[in-house]
Write a protein that holds these residues in place. Structure first.
Motif, PDB file in Angstrom:
ATOM      1  N   SER A 141      -1.275  24.038   3.341  1.00 58.90           N
ATOM      2  CA  SER A 141      -2.446  23.737   2.262  1.00 58.90           C
ATOM      3  C   SER A 141      -3.664  24.880   2.528  1.00 58.90           C
ATOM      4  CB  SER A 141      -3.077  22.403   2.574  1.00 58.90           C
ATOM      5  OG  SER A 141      -3.615  22.479   3.831  1.00 58.90           O
ATOM      6  N   PRO A 142      -4.623  24.894   1.895  1.00 62.80           N
ATOM      7  CA  PRO A 142      -5.679  25.804   1.878  1.00 62.80           C
ATOM      8  C   PRO A 142      -6.382  25.547   3.285  1.00 62.80           C
ATOM      9  CG  PRO A 142      -5.552  25.552  -0.577  1.00 62.80           C
ATOM     10  CD  PRO A 142      -4.547  24.486   0.310  1.00 62.80           C
ATOM     11  N   TRP A 143      -6.560  24.106   3.524  1.00 69.83           N
ATOM     12  CA  TRP A 143      -7.217  23.787   4.709  1.00 69.83           C
ATOM     13  C   TRP A 143      -6.551  24.236   5.939  1.00 69.83           C
ATOM     14  CZ3 TRP A 143     -11.749  21.813   6.092  1.00 69.83           C
ATOM     15  CH2 TRP A 143     -11.898  20.907   7.274  1.00 69.83           C
ATOM     16  N   GLU A 144      -5.178  24.306   6.022  1.00 69.82           N
ATOM     17  CA  GLU A 144      -4.313  24.835   7.164  1.00 69.82           C
ATOM     18  C   GLU A 144      -4.560  26.353   7.062  1.00 69.82           C
ATOM     19  OE1 GLU A 144      -0.747  21.339   7.213  1.00 69.82           O
ATOM     20  OE2 GLU A 144      -0.879  22.912   5.751  1.00 69.82           O
ATOM     21  N   GLN A 145      -4.423  27.034   5.885  1.00 69.63           N
ATOM     22  CA  GLN A 145      -4.551  28.505   5.738  1.00 69.63           C
ATOM     23  C   GLN A 145      -5.807  28.801   6.420  1.00 69.63           C
ATOM     24  OE1 GLN A 145      -3.757  29.987   1.689  1.00 69.63           O
ATOM     25  NE2 GLN A 145      -2.117  28.409   1.416  1.00 69.63           N
ATOM     26  N   GLY A 146      -6.811  28.134   6.158  1.00 71.41           N
ATOM     27  CA  GLY A 146      -8.276  28.526   6.449  1.00 71.41           C
ATOM     28  C   GLY A 146      -8.243  28.526   7.918  1.00 71.41           C
ATOM     29  N   HIS A 147      -7.578  27.493   8.659  1.00 68.99           N
ATOM     30  CA  HIS A 147      -7.703  27.236  10.070  1.00 68.99           C
ATOM     31  C   HIS A 147      -6.813  28.241  10.903  1.00 68.99           C
ATOM     32  CE1 HIS A 147     -10.608  24.070  10.272  1.00 68.99           C
ATOM     33  NE2 HIS A 147     -10.051  23.681   9.017  1.00 68.99           N
ATOM     34  N   PRO A 180     -24.169  20.255   8.381  1.00 70.19           N
ATOM     35  CA  PRO A 180     -23.298  20.843   9.445  1.00 70.19           C
ATOM     36  C   PRO A 180     -21.893  20.371   9.251  1.00 70.19           C
ATOM     37  CG  PRO A 180     -25.297  19.957  10.330  1.00 70.19           C
ATOM     38  CD  PRO A 180     -25.362  19.378   8.949  1.00 70.19           C
ATOM     39  N   GLY A 181     -21.083  21.136   9.732  1.00 67.48           N
ATOM     40  CA  GLY A 181     -19.437  20.978   9.704  1.00 67.48           C
ATOM     41  C   GLY A 181     -18.569  22.092   9.536  1.00 67.48           C
ATOM     42  N   ILE A 182     -17.289  21.821   9.562  1.00 73.80           N
ATOM     43  CA  ILE A 182     -16.489  23.030   9.111  1.00 73.80           C
ATOM     44  C   ILE A 182     -15.940  22.798   7.749  1.00 73.80           C
ATOM     45  CG2 ILE A 182     -14.272  23.949   9.736  1.00 73.80           C
ATOM     46  CD1 ILE A 182     -14.898  23.145  12.725  1.00 73.80           C
ATOM     47  N   TYR A 183     -15.641  24.051   7.070  1.00 74.22           N
ATOM     48  CA  TYR A 183     -15.486  23.850   5.757  1.00 74.22           C
ATOM     49  C   TYR A 183     -14.494  25.157   5.567  1.00 74.22           C
ATOM     50  CZ  TYR A 183     -19.579  21.415   5.269  1.00 74.22           C
ATOM     51  OH  TYR A 183     -20.727  20.109   5.211  1.00 74.22           O
ATOM     52  N   VAL A 184     -13.692  24.968   4.620  1.00 78.20           N
ATOM     53  CA  VAL A 184     -12.368  26.051   4.200  1.00 78.20           C
ATOM     54  C   VAL A 184     -12.926  26.367   2.904  1.00 78.20           C
ATOM     55  CG1 VAL A 184     -10.404  26.779   3.908  1.00 78.20           C
ATOM     56  CG2 VAL A 184     -10.988  25.456   5.859  1.00 78.20           C
ATOM     57  N   TYR A 185     -13.183  27.648   2.424  1.00 76.83           N
ATOM     58  CA  TYR A 185     -13.192  28.054   1.114  1.00 76.83           C
ATOM     59  C   TYR A 185     -11.846  28.638   0.543  1.00 76.83           C
ATOM     60  CZ  TYR A 185     -18.251  27.381   0.842  1.00 76.83           C
ATOM     61  OH  TYR A 185     -19.426  26.869   0.780  1.00 76.83           O
ATOM     62  N   GLU A 210      -4.581  42.635 -13.092  1.00 76.95           N
ATOM     63  CA  GLU A 210      -3.550  43.163 -14.010  1.00 76.95           C
ATOM     64  C   GLU A 210      -2.146  42.726 -13.944  1.00 76.95           C
ATOM     65  OE1 GLU A 210      -4.094  45.717 -16.915  1.00 76.95           O
ATOM     66  OE2 GLU A 210      -6.350  45.387 -17.264  1.00 76.95           O
ATOM     67  N   GLN A 211      -1.854  42.931 -12.387  1.00 73.53           N
ATOM     68  CA  GLN A 211      -0.256  43.030 -11.941  1.00 73.53           C
ATOM     69  C   GLN A 211      -0.177  42.012 -10.820  1.00 73.53           C
ATOM     70  OE1 GLN A 211       1.166  47.081 -11.388  1.00 73.53           O
ATOM     71  NE2 GLN A 211       0.130  47.735 -13.073  1.00 73.53           N
ATOM     72  N   SER A 212      -1.172  41.307 -10.610  1.00 71.27           N
ATOM     73  CA  SER A 212      -0.957  40.102  -9.393  1.00 71.27           C
ATOM     74  C   SER A 212      -1.734  38.926  -9.444  1.00 71.27           C
ATOM     75  CB  SER A 212      -0.791  40.988  -8.287  1.00 71.27           C
ATOM     76  OG  SER A 212      -2.110  41.375  -7.934  1.00 71.27           O
ATOM     77  N   SER A 213      -1.674  38.120  -8.847  1.00 66.30           N
ATOM     78  CA  SER A 213      -2.509  36.945  -8.567  1.00 66.30           C
ATOM     79  C   SER A 213      -2.423  36.488  -7.000  1.00 66.30           C
ATOM     80  CB  SER A 213      -2.122  35.736  -9.300  1.00 66.30           C
ATOM     81  OG  SER A 213      -2.157  35.878 -10.540  1.00 66.30           O
ATOM     82  N   ARG A 214      -3.625  36.151  -6.597  1.00 68.27           N
ATOM     83  CA  ARG A 214      -3.417  35.871  -4.964  1.00 68.27           C
ATOM     84  C   ARG A 214      -4.322  34.720  -4.900  1.00 68.27           C
ATOM     85  NH1 ARG A 214      -2.500  40.017  -0.940  1.00 68.27           N
ATOM     86  NH2 ARG A 214      -2.977  37.993   0.408  1.00 68.27           N
ATOM     87  N   SER A 215      -4.097  33.934  -3.700  1.00 63.13           N
ATOM     88  CA  SER A 215      -5.127  33.210  -3.111  1.00 63.13           C
ATOM     89  C   SER A 215      -5.646  33.588  -1.741  1.00 63.13           C
ATOM     90  CB  SER A 215      -4.513  31.767  -3.288  1.00 63.13           C
ATOM     91  OG  SER A 215      -3.554  31.526  -2.439  1.00 63.13           O
ATOM     92  N   PHE A 216      -6.869  33.144  -1.434  1.00 66.54           N
ATOM     93  CA  PHE A 216      -7.236  33.413  -0.202  1.00 66.54           C
ATOM     94  C   PHE A 216      -7.961  32.136   0.521  1.00 66.54           C
ATOM     95  CE2 PHE A 216      -7.524  37.112  -2.983  1.00 66.54           C
ATOM     96  CZ  PHE A 216      -7.025  38.199  -2.314  1.00 66.54           C
ATOM     97  N   ALA A 217      -7.933  31.793   1.585  1.00 66.21           N
ATOM     98  CA  ALA A 217      -8.693  30.976   2.184  1.00 66.21           C
ATOM     99  C   ALA A 217      -9.431  31.599   3.691  1.00 66.21           C
ATOM    100  CB  ALA A 217      -7.819  29.747   2.599  1.00 66.21           C
ATOM    101  N   PHE A 218     -10.606  30.990   3.677  1.00 70.76           N
ATOM    102  CA  PHE A 218     -11.395  31.229   4.920  1.00 70.76           C
ATOM    103  C   PHE A 218     -12.264  30.292   5.480  1.00 70.76           C
ATOM    104  CE2 PHE A 218     -14.350  32.962   2.281  1.00 70.76           C
ATOM    105  CZ  PHE A 218     -15.690  32.685   2.701  1.00 70.76           C
ATOM    106  N   PRO A 219     -12.416  30.089   6.726  1.00 73.51           N
ATOM    107  CA  PRO A 219     -13.375  28.874   7.334  1.00 73.51           C
ATOM    108  C   PRO A 219     -14.822  29.406   7.620  1.00 73.51           C
ATOM    109  CG  PRO A 219     -11.966  29.750   9.274  1.00 73.51           C
ATOM    110  CD  PRO A 219     -11.698  30.539   7.908  1.00 73.51           C
ATOM    111  N   ILE A 220     -15.700  28.421   7.466  1.00 76.25           N
ATOM    112  CA  ILE A 220     -16.843  28.570   7.987  1.00 76.25           C
ATOM    113  C   ILE A 220     -17.480  27.358   8.789  1.00 76.25           C
ATOM    114  CG2 ILE A 220     -17.499  30.056   6.270  1.00 76.25           C
ATOM    115  CD1 ILE A 220     -19.223  27.673   5.143  1.00 76.25           C
ATOM    116  N   LYS A 221     -18.176  27.464   9.661  1.00 79.10           N
ATOM    117  CA  LYS A 221     -18.957  26.523  10.479  1.00 79.10           C
ATOM    118  C   LYS A 221     -20.454  26.500  10.034  1.00 79.10           C
ATOM    119  CE  LYS A 221     -19.925  24.456  15.099  1.00 79.10           C
ATOM    120  NZ  LYS A 221     -19.901  24.501  16.297  1.00 79.10           N
ATOM    121  N   VAL A 222     -20.783  25.559   9.550  1.00 76.14           N
ATOM    122  CA  VAL A 222     -22.220  25.333   9.172  1.00 76.14           C
ATOM    123  C   VAL A 222     -22.921  24.872  10.395  1.00 76.14           C
ATOM    124  CG1 VAL A 222     -24.024  24.502   7.646  1.00 76.14           C
ATOM    125  CG2 VAL A 222     -21.631  25.216   6.639  1.00 76.14           C
TER     126      VAL A 222
END
Length: 89
Positions: free
Chosen positions: A5-11, A64-69, A76-88
């Motif tokens: 999941s994006p949550w797992e990817q971010g971590h 405050p807390g941990i979040y994943v974007y 034009e030639q591809s699609s991608r997804s990205f995830a990264f975590p932040i700590k507020v």
């Protein structure tokens, strides 16, 4: 390779510490196709909310807390997804 999941990817990435309500700038080597960029913020393993993206920046949550974007974009030639975590703080 199993699904994460994006949550797992971010971590799997380094945690960036930011202040509440700080602006986070996103930049791409090549801009995504118009209106193809979607951004959500994961507040837990099962809960998400839409993230506001204005003028190339997102605003960190006020609590405050941990979040994943999680981003999804198309070019034009591809699609991608990205995830990264932040700590507020």
């Amino acid at each position: 390779m199993g699904y994460a999941s994006p949550w797992e990817q971010g971590h799997q990435k380094a945690l960036a510490e930011v202040d509440a309500q700080s602006k986070i700038t996103l930049s791409f080597t090549k801009e995504p196709l118009s209106e193809s960029l979607s951004i959500e913020v994961w507040t837990s393993e099962t809960e998400t909310a839409e993230a506001l993206f204005e003028k190339g920046r997102i605003t960190a949550p006020s609590e405050p807390g941990i979040y994943v974007y999680h981003f999804y974009a198309s070019w034009e030639q591809s699609s991608r997804s990205f995830a990264f975590p932040i700590k507020v703080n």
